[in-house]
Design a protein around this motif. Structure first.
Motif, short mmCIF file in Angstrom:
data_model
loop_
_atom_site.label_atom_id
_atom_site.label_comp_id
_atom_site.label_asym_id
_atom_site.label_seq_id
_atom_site.Cartn_x
_atom_site.Cartn_y
_atom_site.Cartn_z
N UNK A 124 18.84 5.87 18.07
CA UNK A 124 19.31 4.64 18.70
C UNK A 124 18.23 3.59 18.61
N UNK A 125 18.57 2.43 18.06
CA UNK A 125 17.61 1.34 17.91
C UNK A 125 18.11 0.12 18.68
N UNK A 126 17.24 -0.41 19.51
CA UNK A 126 17.53 -1.67 20.18
C UNK A 126 16.40 -2.63 19.91
N UNK A 127 16.72 -3.89 19.71
CA UNK A 127 15.66 -4.85 19.41
C UNK A 127 16.13 -6.27 19.70
N UNK A 128 15.17 -7.15 19.93
CA UNK A 128 15.41 -8.59 20.00
C UNK A 128 14.64 -9.22 18.85
N UNK A 129 15.31 -10.03 18.08
CA UNK A 129 14.71 -10.60 16.87
C UNK A 129 13.37 -11.28 17.15
N UNK A 130 13.27 -11.99 18.28
CA UNK A 130 12.07 -12.79 18.52
C UNK A 130 10.84 -11.95 18.84
N UNK A 150 12.93 -12.67 5.22
CA UNK A 150 13.26 -13.93 4.55
C UNK A 150 13.28 -13.76 3.03
N UNK A 151 12.41 -12.93 2.49
CA UNK A 151 12.39 -12.72 1.04
C UNK A 151 13.71 -12.13 0.55
N UNK A 207 5.58 -12.04 12.60
CA UNK A 207 5.78 -12.96 11.47
C UNK A 207 5.86 -12.23 10.13
N UNK A 208 5.05 -11.18 9.93
CA UNK A 208 5.08 -10.44 8.67
C UNK A 208 6.43 -9.78 8.47
N UNK A 209 6.99 -9.17 9.52
CA UNK A 209 8.30 -8.54 9.41
C UNK A 209 9.37 -9.58 9.08
N UNK A 210 9.28 -10.71 9.72
CA UNK A 210 10.29 -11.74 9.48
C UNK A 210 10.13 -12.38 8.11
#
Length: 333
Positions: free
Chosen positions: A262-268, A279-280, A272-275
Motif C-alpha cells: 500500500x502506497x500513500x503519498x502527497x506530490x508536494x 518531468x523527463x 526536486x530530483x524525483x520530480x
C-alpha cells in the motif's frame, strides 16, 4: 500586475482579483510571464484553510504554471529568457502561488516545455502528471504486461493515469459515470471502461482481470479495502492519493497473506530530483503524443473564484460536473 489572491483563508468568494506588485526573482529563481495555470483540489483545500499551511500575505493561489522565462537569477543554470517552461509545487509550504501575470519560481521546480506542446496543455499536466508518475513509476513500479485499475478515468488524475499506464505497456481497466466519459476513457487508451453505476461493477472488473489487479489506483475519498484487497493479484499494489479524513476498516490478514503493498503519498512531499525525473518522462510522452492532458474548459484568470467553486463542487460535492482540468489564462477575456 493582475493576480488572484486571498488575505485570509475562506470560501471561493474570498479570492480577490486585482493589482499586486510584480515579483523580483531571487538568485535561484526565474521570473515567468505566465501564459496558463490550472486548478487542483489541493488549491481549494489551502484556500479554504482545510489544509493548514504557512501563507504569505497576500497569498496568490495556485500550484501549476506554464509560461515564458522573462528573467533569471544570478545562480540559475540551464534556463534562459525567452524559453518556455512549465512546473508545479507553487502555492505550497510557504511558497507564493502562480495565478498572476508574473511569478517568481525557484528553477528547481521548472522544466522546459517541449516543442509543439501548448501552454494550456503544459499547465494542465503539471501536478496531475507528476502525481501519476510518482504513484505508477516511483512507488508501484508498474511493469509492461501488468493490469492496472483506476477509478474515474476521465478526470484530471484518472485520465493521466490511464495514458501513462498505457505508455508503460500495461492493460488498463477504468470506470466512468456516463457514456460520454466512458468513450473518453477508451479514446485515452483504456482497454476496458465500465460504468460505475452498474450493479455488477465488481464482477465486470473480475472478468476483465481474471488473474487479479496488479496496481489499483484509488481516487475515491472513502476506499473500501475489503473490496479492493479481494480483487488484487498476489503482490498487488494499491495507490492512495485521496481521502485525507477517511478512516475505513482494513483487512490486515488477507492483505499480508497475498503479499500486497500500500502506497500513500502527497506530490508536494517529493524531492526536486524525483520530480525532475518525472518531468523527463512526462515531456517525452507529451512530445510523442502518448500523453494528452484532458482539459474541461479554458477560463480567464479573473474568474479564479468561479473556477475554485466548480472544482469544489466536483471534488467535495461529487457532482461529476468536470471532465478534466480547469485551465485559466491571464490574456483571455
Amino acid at each position: 500586475m493582475k493576480a488572484a489572491f486571498i488575505n485570509e483563508p475562506g470560501p471561493p468568494e474570498a479570492i480577490q482579483y486585482g493589482d499586486l506588485d510584480r515579483p523580483e526573482p531571487g538568485p535561484s529563481e526565474v521570473l515567468l510571464k505566465v501564459a496558463a495555470v490550472a486548478v487542483n483540489p489541493i488549491d481549494t483545500y489551502i484556500r479554504s484553510g482545510t489544509v493548514a499551511m504557512q501563507l504569505p500575505k497576500p497569498f496568490i493561489v495556485g500550484c501549476d504554471v506554464a509560461g515564458m522565462v522573462e528573467a533569471v537569477g544570478a545562480d540559475v543554470k540551464g534556463l534562459r529568457p525567452g524559453q518556455r517552461v512549465w512546473g508545479s509545487n507553487q502555492g505550497l509550504l510557504g511558497r507564493q502561488g502562480t495565478f498572476a501575470e508574473y511569478a517568481a519560481v525557484d528553477a528547481k521546480w521548472l522544466y522546459p516545455t517541449p516543442d509543439g506542446v501548448g501552454d494550456a496543455q503544459a499547465a494542465a499536466i503539471s501536478l496531475v502528471g507528476i502525481t501519476a508518475w510518482l504513484g505508477l513509476v516511483r512507488d508501484a513500479k508498474l511493469a509492461p504486461g501488468e493490469t492496472l485499475f483506476v477509478n474515474g478515468g476521465s478526470g484530471g488524475v484518472g485520465s493521466t493515469v490511464v495514458q501513462m499506464a498505457k505508455a508503460i505497456g500495461a492493460k488498463v481497466i477504468t470506470t466512468g459515470g456516463n457514456d460520454e466519459n466512458l468513450e473518453a476513457c477508451r479514446e485515452l487508451g483504456a482497454d476496458v471502461a465500465i460504468n460505475y453505476h452498474d450493479s455488477d461493477l465488481d464482477e465486470q472488473i473480475k472478468q476483465a482481470a481474471p488473474d487479479g489487479i496488479n496496481v489499483w489506483w484509488e481516487t475515491l475519498r472513502e476506499p473500501t479495502f475489503d473490496r479492493t484487497v479481494e480483487m488484487l493479484a498476489p503482490r498487488g499494489r494499491m495507490i492512495l492519493m485521496a481521502g485525507r479524513d477517511a478512516r475505513p476498516e482494513f483487512p490486515v490478514g488477507p492483505f499480508y497473506v497475498k503479499g500486497c503493498s500500500l502506497f500513500g503519498f502527497a506530490m508536494f512531499n517529493a524531492t526536486p530530483k524525483e520530480q525532475q525525473s518525472a518531468a523527463k518522462d512526462i515531456n517525452r510522452w507529451l512530445a510523442s503524443g502518448a500523453l494528452r492532458p484532458r482539459i474541461d474548459r479554458l477560463m480567464p484568470l479573473s474568474e479564479t473564484a468561479k473556477a475554485h467553486r466548480l472544482q469544489e463542487e466536483a471534488t467535495l460535492g461529487g457532482k461529476g460536473t468536470l471532465s478534466g482540468k480547469l485551465v485559466l489564462a491571464p490574456d483571455i477575456d
